[in-house]
Design a protein around this motif. Structure first.
Motif, PDB file in Angstrom:
ATOM      1  N   ASP A 222       0.825  -1.218   0.000  1.00  0.00           N
ATOM      2  CA  ASP A 222       0.000   0.000   0.000  1.00  0.00           C
ATOM      3  C   ASP A 222       0.852   1.259   0.000  1.00  0.00           C
ATOM      4  OD1 ASP A 222      -2.357  -1.361  -0.017  1.00  0.00           O
ATOM      5  OD2 ASP A 222      -2.606  -1.366   2.168  1.00  0.00           O
ATOM      6  N   GLU A 223       2.118   1.122   0.424  1.00  0.00           N
ATOM      7  CA  GLU A 223       2.978   2.309   0.522  1.00  0.00           C
ATOM      8  C   GLU A 223       3.626   2.668  -0.823  1.00  0.00           C
ATOM      9  OE1 GLU A 223       3.734  -0.727   1.071  1.00  0.00           O
ATOM     10  OE2 GLU A 223       5.849  -1.161   1.395  1.00  0.00           O
ATOM     11  N   LEU A 224       3.405   1.834  -1.842  1.00  0.00           N
ATOM     12  CA  LEU A 224       4.118   2.042  -3.106  1.00  0.00           C
ATOM     13  C   LEU A 224       3.368   3.001  -4.025  1.00  0.00           C
ATOM     14  CD1 LEU A 224       5.207  -1.630  -3.878  1.00  0.00           C
ATOM     15  CD2 LEU A 224       6.489   0.168  -2.697  1.00  0.00           C
TER      16      LEU A 224
ATOM     17  N   TYR B  39       8.467   5.409  -3.832  1.00  0.00           N
ATOM     18  CA  TYR B  39       8.278   5.014  -5.225  1.00  0.00           C
ATOM     19  C   TYR B  39       8.646   3.549  -5.389  1.00  0.00           C
ATOM     20  CZ  TYR B  39       7.531   9.846  -6.596  1.00  0.00           C
ATOM     21  OH  TYR B  39       7.024  11.089  -6.722  1.00  0.00           O
ATOM     22  N   ASP B  40       7.898   2.889  -6.238  1.00  0.00           N
ATOM     23  CA  ASP B  40       8.145   1.482  -6.533  1.00  0.00           C
ATOM     24  C   ASP B  40       9.391   1.389  -7.411  1.00  0.00           C
ATOM     25  OD1 ASP B  40       8.143  -1.092  -7.453  1.00  0.00           O
ATOM     26  OD2 ASP B  40       6.332  -0.882  -8.674  1.00  0.00           O
ATOM     27  N   SER B  41      10.454   0.851  -6.871  1.00  0.00           N
ATOM     28  CA  SER B  41      11.660   0.697  -7.705  1.00  0.00           C
ATOM     29  C   SER B  41      11.836  -0.748  -8.173  1.00  0.00           C
ATOM     30  CB  SER B  41      12.909   1.149  -6.940  1.00  0.00           C
ATOM     31  OG  SER B  41      13.031   0.398  -5.751  1.00  0.00           O
ATOM     32  N   ASN B  42      11.241  -1.679  -7.457  1.00  0.00           N
ATOM     33  CA  ASN B  42      11.486  -3.087  -7.786  1.00  0.00           C
ATOM     34  C   ASN B  42      11.060  -3.463  -9.198  1.00  0.00           C
ATOM     35  OD1 ASN B  42      12.539  -3.519  -5.288  1.00  0.00           O
ATOM     36  ND2 ASN B  42      10.689  -4.439  -4.419  1.00  0.00           N
ATOM     37  N   ARG B  43       9.952  -2.859  -9.656  1.00  0.00           N
ATOM     38  CA  ARG B  43       9.507  -3.212 -11.015  1.00  0.00           C
ATOM     39  C   ARG B  43      10.526  -2.764 -12.049  1.00  0.00           C
ATOM     40  NH1 ARG B  43       5.013  -0.920 -13.213  1.00  0.00           N
ATOM     41  NH2 ARG B  43       4.997   0.661 -11.596  1.00  0.00           N
TER      42      ARG B  43
ATOM     43  N   GLY C 197       7.708  -8.246  -2.351  1.00  0.00           N
ATOM     44  CA  GLY C 197       7.028  -7.784  -1.136  1.00  0.00           C
ATOM     45  C   GLY C 197       5.968  -8.769  -0.695  1.00  0.00           C
ATOM     46  N   GLY C 198       5.577  -8.612   0.562  1.00  0.00           N
ATOM     47  CA  GLY C 198       4.448  -9.389   1.060  1.00  0.00           C
ATOM     48  C   GLY C 198       4.740 -10.828   1.402  1.00  0.00           C
ATOM     49  N   VAL C 199       6.005 -11.239   1.434  1.00  0.00           N
ATOM     50  CA  VAL C 199       6.278 -12.630   1.809  1.00  0.00           C
ATOM     51  C   VAL C 199       6.867 -12.741   3.213  1.00  0.00           C
ATOM     52  CG1 VAL C 199       6.481 -13.671  -0.472  1.00  0.00           C
ATOM     53  CG2 VAL C 199       8.471 -12.579   0.555  1.00  0.00           C
TER      54      VAL C 199
ATOM     55  N   PRO D 239      11.338 -11.078  -1.676  1.00  0.00           N
ATOM     56  CA  PRO D 239      11.119 -10.128  -0.590  1.00  0.00           C
ATOM     57  C   PRO D 239      10.912  -8.720  -1.159  1.00  0.00           C
ATOM     58  CG  PRO D 239      13.252 -11.241  -0.396  1.00  0.00           C
ATOM     59  CD  PRO D 239      12.700 -11.605  -1.717  1.00  0.00           C
ATOM     60  N   GLY D 240      10.504  -7.780  -0.305  1.00  0.00           N
ATOM     61  CA  GLY D 240      10.207  -6.431  -0.804  1.00  0.00           C
ATOM     62  C   GLY D 240      11.412  -5.525  -0.900  1.00  0.00           C
ATOM     63  N   ASN D 241      12.384  -5.730  -0.028  1.00  0.00           N
ATOM     64  CA  ASN D 241      13.497  -4.781  -0.014  1.00  0.00           C
ATOM     65  C   ASN D 241      14.276  -4.810  -1.328  1.00  0.00           C
ATOM     66  OD1 ASN D 241      13.692  -3.245   2.432  1.00  0.00           O
ATOM     67  ND2 ASN D 241      13.878  -5.214   3.495  1.00  0.00           N
ATOM     68  N   PRO D 242      14.567  -3.614  -1.854  1.00  0.00           N
ATOM     69  CA  PRO D 242      15.167  -3.529  -3.194  1.00  0.00           C
ATOM     70  C   PRO D 242      16.443  -4.328  -3.418  1.00  0.00           C
ATOM     71  CG  PRO D 242      14.371  -1.392  -2.514  1.00  0.00           C
ATOM     72  CD  PRO D 242      14.201  -2.291  -1.322  1.00  0.00           C
TER      73      PRO D 242
HETATM   74  P1  AMP Z   1       7.557  -6.316   2.544  1.00  0.00           P
HETATM   75  O1  AMP Z   1       8.293  -7.566   2.195  1.00  0.00           O
HETATM   76  O2  AMP Z   1       6.324  -6.123   1.747  1.00  0.00           O
HETATM   77  O3  AMP Z   1       7.298  -6.249   4.012  1.00  0.00           O
HETATM   78  O4  AMP Z   1       8.531  -5.121   2.184  1.00  0.00           O
HETATM   79  C1  AMP Z   1       9.795  -4.963   2.803  1.00  0.00           C
HETATM   80  C2  AMP Z   1      10.358  -3.567   2.561  1.00  0.00           C
HETATM   81  O5  AMP Z   1      10.587  -3.355   1.173  1.00  0.00           O
HETATM   82  C3  AMP Z   1       9.412  -2.442   2.991  1.00  0.00           C
HETATM   83  O6  AMP Z   1      10.199  -1.411   3.535  1.00  0.00           O
HETATM   84  C4  AMP Z   1       8.795  -1.990   1.683  1.00  0.00           C
HETATM   85  O7  AMP Z   1       8.371  -0.658   1.732  1.00  0.00           O
HETATM   86  C5  AMP Z   1       9.921  -2.185   0.701  1.00  0.00           C
HETATM   87  N1  AMP Z   1       9.394  -2.434  -0.634  1.00  0.00           N
HETATM   88  C6  AMP Z   1       8.469  -3.369  -0.940  1.00  0.00           C
HETATM   89  N2  AMP Z   1       8.184  -3.333  -2.258  1.00  0.00           N
HETATM   90  C7  AMP Z   1       8.955  -2.356  -2.797  1.00  0.00           C
HETATM   91  C8  AMP Z   1       9.102  -1.845  -4.129  1.00  0.00           C
HETATM   92  N3  AMP Z   1       8.404  -2.343  -5.139  1.00  0.00           N
HETATM   93  N4  AMP Z   1       9.985  -0.836  -4.329  1.00  0.00           N
HETATM   94  C9  AMP Z   1      10.703  -0.337  -3.277  1.00  0.00           C
HETATM   95  N5  AMP Z   1      10.601  -0.792  -2.028  1.00  0.00           N
HETATM   96  C10 AMP Z   1       9.743  -1.779  -1.757  1.00  0.00           C
END
Ligand code: AMP
Ligand code: MG
Length: 422
Positions: A202-204, A217-221, A266-268, A313-316
């Motif tokens: 939701d923070e992206l 900003y979403d950088s992972n994509r 993210g989300g795992v 995982p979510g972290n870049p």
């Molecule tokens: P999560 O695994 O969803 O708990 O995300 C772990 C961390 O990665 C959190 O600080 C997120 O804000 C960050 N994060 C998740 N998705 C992205 C994304 N697409 N781009 C940049 N940072 C992200």
């Protein structure tokens, strides 16, 4: 009496977790689940960079196509080369590269020849011009040139029927030039692997949107797009999906119907609003792993319908590490590529590195030559899994094995140059 302690789950902050998989075992499990795609397409060689050959390439011609001179000089019949004395030969004409001498040659005659020009009929040796005395249409030669000297034989580089490139090879620019040198215009390659991906959170925010309340900003994509482009994948970018069960479920369904591989980021982890785990347990055959690596411990892998699923995982930085170490080998196998090991080198580490035993760490390094020409590596500042600039500055991973602790300057470490990761 003991002081009371809070019982807690093992978290990402712990280094040793008995339930974690070693990265080697995780990779083996992943590879054993992957089968190469079946489809093949015939494409122009100019479009074949980074694609994987679906056929062996044989040469239909000799390279060089004709026997020619390696030097500027005089083409002679070796029978006319004297022993011990000086002999005279008559120059009958000139053979140029691309404009050969077509006439006949009698005993005691020769032909002026340029580098790359076809050897005239009846000649087998080139005497270089520096070893000849010329007067008008005549030359004087001695006996020091041997039969066959300074001549490139037809097929010396590649002969008709030679196997040039193997099926399963990912084509690089040299390969494409090599195929062109055989006069081959099109090659059969495996079809592109279709890869769908989306980010969750939701923070992206997408680029162009305003940031409020701690949004990012979403950088992972974008990193995923870059890494997948280099792999020659067919890319299906599904954007950002909010942390909402129904929306996520729908996105998974669409992706699994349209792609060979689905990658989410993210989300795992075990966060409250991270629904990926819950939905995947419902939709697919998915295993959630803790892999004993840093960064990037939580990783999901499995299948949703016919698609292979990677929940990164979510972290870049974690996204990039897990992509290179687990997704990339899987995509290589899926696209029919012959097994290719990632190149690992040894270099002296000039930084002090912090680490605790229990996980394999992929720290970001800059590899360079020291003043003695030896490989030396130092780290790119802070190594947090959210610090994408550390990846941007780096040109290699410094790999610290599971059991190792911190590293003192001067220690020799394993590194993986990024150039070998595509
Ligand atoms: P999560 O695994 O969803 O708990 O995300 C772990 C961390 O990665 C959190 O600080 C997120 O804000 C960050 N994060 C998740 N998705 C992205 C994304 N697409 N781009 C940049 N940072 C992200
Ligand atoms: Mg999240």
């Amino acid at each position: 009496m003991n002081a009371p302690v809070i019982q807690k789950d093992i978290s990402c902050m712990d280094d040793f977790d008995p339930k974690s998989l070693s990265p080697d075992i995780a990779l083996k499990k992943i590879k054993s689940e992957i089968t190469p795609v079946k489809g093949v397409e015939k494409i122009a060689i100019r479009s074949a960079l980074n694609r994987v050959l679906a056929e062996d390439i044989y040469s239909g011609i000799n390279v060089p196509s004709g026997t020619n001179s390696a030097m500027d000089g005089y083409a002679v019949n070796s029978k006319d080369i004297p022993t011990g004395v000086v002999a005279g030969l008559r120059v009958m004409g000139t053979s140029w590269a691309g404009k050969p001498f077509r006439g006949g040659l009698s005993t005691g005659s020769c032909v002026r020849i340029m580098t790359g020009a076809l050897m005239p009929e009846g000649t087998d040796t080139v005497i270089i011009q520096e070893d000849v005395e010329r007067a008008g249409d005549n030359i004087k030669i001695d006996g020091k040139t041997k039969k066959g000297d300074n001549v490139r034989q037809a097929g010396e580089d590649i002969a008709v029927g030679d196997l040039i490139l193997n099926r399963g090879r990912r084509l690089n620019p040299a390969d494409i030039g090599l195929i062109a040198s055989l006069g081959i215009a099109e090659v059969s390659v495996t079809r592109r692997v279709r890869v769908a991906f989306f980010s969750t959170g939701d923070e992206l925010r997408s680029i162009g949107e305003e940031l409020t309340d701690g949004d990012i900003y979403d950088s992972n994509r974008y990193t995923l797009h870059g890494m997948l482009s280099r792999m020659g994948a067919h890319i299906i970018d599904m954007g950002v999906i909010t942390d909402d069960k129904d929306t996520l479920e729908e996105a998974f369904a669409i992706a699994s119907n349209n792609a060979d591989v689905l990658i989410t980021s993210g989300g795992v982890s075990v966060g409250e609003a991270d629904y990926v785990k819950e939905i995947m347990a419902k939709l697919g055959r998915v295993e959630f792993w803790k892999v004993a690596i840093k960064p990037g411990r939580p990783l999901a892998f499995g299948r949703v319908d016919n698609a292979v699923f990677f929940g990164l995982p979510g972290n870049p930085v974690s996204v990039m590490v897990t992509f290179y170490e687990f997704v990339q080998p899987a995509l290589r196998k899926m696209s029919g590529e012959k097994d290719s090991e990632i190149l690992t080198l040894k270099a002296r580490c000039d930084s002090k590195l912090k680490k605790r035993p229990g996980r394999v760490e992929y720290q970001r390094g800059i590899l360079q030559k020291d003043e003695n020409g030896e490989l030396a590596v130092f780290k790119t500042g802070a190594q947090g899994s959210g610090i994408l600039s550390s990846m941007s500055q780096a040109n290699c991973f410094i790999i610290l094995p599971m059991e190792s602790g911190g590293v003192e300057p001067g220690t020799v470490v394993d590194i993986q140059p990024f150039s070998s990761l595509i």
